[in-house]
Design a protein around this motif. Sequence first.
Motif, PDB file in Angstrom:
ATOM      1  N   LEU A 128       0.873  -1.170   0.000  1.00 53.38           N
ATOM      2  CA  LEU A 128       0.000   0.000   0.000  1.00 53.38           C
ATOM      3  C   LEU A 128       0.907   1.217   0.000  1.00 53.38           C
ATOM      4  O   LEU A 128       1.805   1.332   0.841  1.00 53.38           O
ATOM      5  N   ILE A 129       0.689   2.087  -0.971  1.00 48.46           N
ATOM      6  CA  ILE A 129       1.546   3.253  -1.198  1.00 48.46           C
ATOM      7  C   ILE A 129       0.709   4.507  -0.964  1.00 48.46           C
ATOM      8  O   ILE A 129      -0.420   4.600  -1.456  1.00 48.46           O
ATOM      9  N   ASP A 130       1.267   5.462  -0.223  1.00 44.43           N
ATOM     10  CA  ASP A 130       0.497   6.674   0.088  1.00 44.43           C
ATOM     11  C   ASP A 130       0.499   7.669  -1.071  1.00 44.43           C
ATOM     12  O   ASP A 130       1.083   7.422  -2.127  1.00 44.43           O
ATOM     13  N   GLU A 131      -0.171   8.802  -0.849  1.00 45.04           N
ATOM     14  CA  GLU A 131      -0.365   9.822  -1.885  1.00 45.04           C
ATOM     15  C   GLU A 131       0.948  10.435  -2.377  1.00 45.04           C
ATOM     16  O   GLU A 131       1.013  10.995  -3.459  1.00 45.04           O
ATOM     17  N   GLU A 132       2.004  10.303  -1.572  1.00 43.03           N
ATOM     18  CA  GLU A 132       3.311  10.871  -1.925  1.00 43.03           C
ATOM     19  C   GLU A 132       4.264   9.828  -2.509  1.00 43.03           C
ATOM     20  O   GLU A 132       5.429  10.126  -2.757  1.00 43.03           O
ATOM     21  N   GLY A 133       3.785   8.580  -2.661  1.00 36.33           N
ATOM     22  CA  GLY A 133       4.637   7.544  -3.238  1.00 36.33           C
ATOM     23  C   GLY A 133       5.502   6.801  -2.228  1.00 36.33           C
ATOM     24  O   GLY A 133       6.511   6.205  -2.600  1.00 36.33           O
ATOM     25  N   VAL A 134       5.104   6.818  -0.954  1.00 34.74           N
ATOM     26  CA  VAL A 134       5.851   6.124   0.096  1.00 34.74           C
ATOM     27  C   VAL A 134       5.074   4.866   0.508  1.00 34.74           C
ATOM     28  O   VAL A 134       3.853   4.905   0.663  1.00 34.74           O
ATOM     29  N   ILE A 135       5.798   3.764   0.680  1.00 35.57           N
ATOM     30  CA  ILE A 135       5.168   2.507   1.097  1.00 35.57           C
ATOM     31  C   ILE A 135       4.712   2.636   2.551  1.00 35.57           C
ATOM     32  O   ILE A 135       5.516   2.956   3.436  1.00 35.57           O
ATOM     33  N   ILE A 136       3.406   2.418   2.791  1.00 34.03           N
ATOM     34  CA  ILE A 136       2.875   2.522   4.153  1.00 34.03           C
ATOM     35  C   ILE A 136       2.428   1.164   4.692  1.00 34.03           C
ATOM     36  O   ILE A 136       2.142   1.037   5.891  1.00 34.03           O
TER      37      ILE A 136
END
Length: 158
Positions: A128-136
Motif C-alpha cells: 500500500l503506497i500513500d499519496e506521496e509515493g511512500v510505502i505505508i
Amino acid sequence: MEGYDMLEVGTKAPSFTLPDQNGDMHSLEDYRGKKVLLYFYPKDNTPGCTKQACGYSERAPKFEENGVVVLGISKDSIASHKRFEEKQGLSFTILSDTELEAIQAYDVWKEKKNFGKVSMGVVRTTYLIDEEGVIIEANGKVKAAEDPEKMLNLVENM
C-alpha cells in the motif's frame, strides 16, 4: 522462501511504467495524490490468483470510496490479462510486466519450491503506497483468498 526480503514501510516506492490489459500505459506517478494498492500475483486464471483478483474486483468500489486505486501486476502478457479480465469480469487495472521491471524493483521475484522443484517466480505480495509515493504497508506471504478483505479493512481503518 527463507529470508524473504521485502521493501520496507517508509521507503519510496519504485517507479514503473507498464501496459494494462488494454495496452494503455500506467506509471506510479500517474496516481500521485491517491493511495495505490499494488498487488503482485503469480499467474492469470489460476485458482488462487482468480480468488484474489475477484476479491479485489468485488471490493473495488469500496477501495475507490477510500481514495485507493487497485493495481494488480504479474508477468503475464497483455493478451493473457485481457482474457483474465473478460473471463472473470474484473473491474480494476491489471498490469503486464513481462520484462520483470516492477516485479524485480519491488523484490517479489524469488526462488520458489513446488513439489520439490525449484524455480524462479513471483511471490504473492501486497504493497500500500500513500499519496506521496511512500510505502505505508507491505505484506508478504499473502493468502490469496484473504488478502482483498484484509487490505480493505486496513484502508477503512486508517
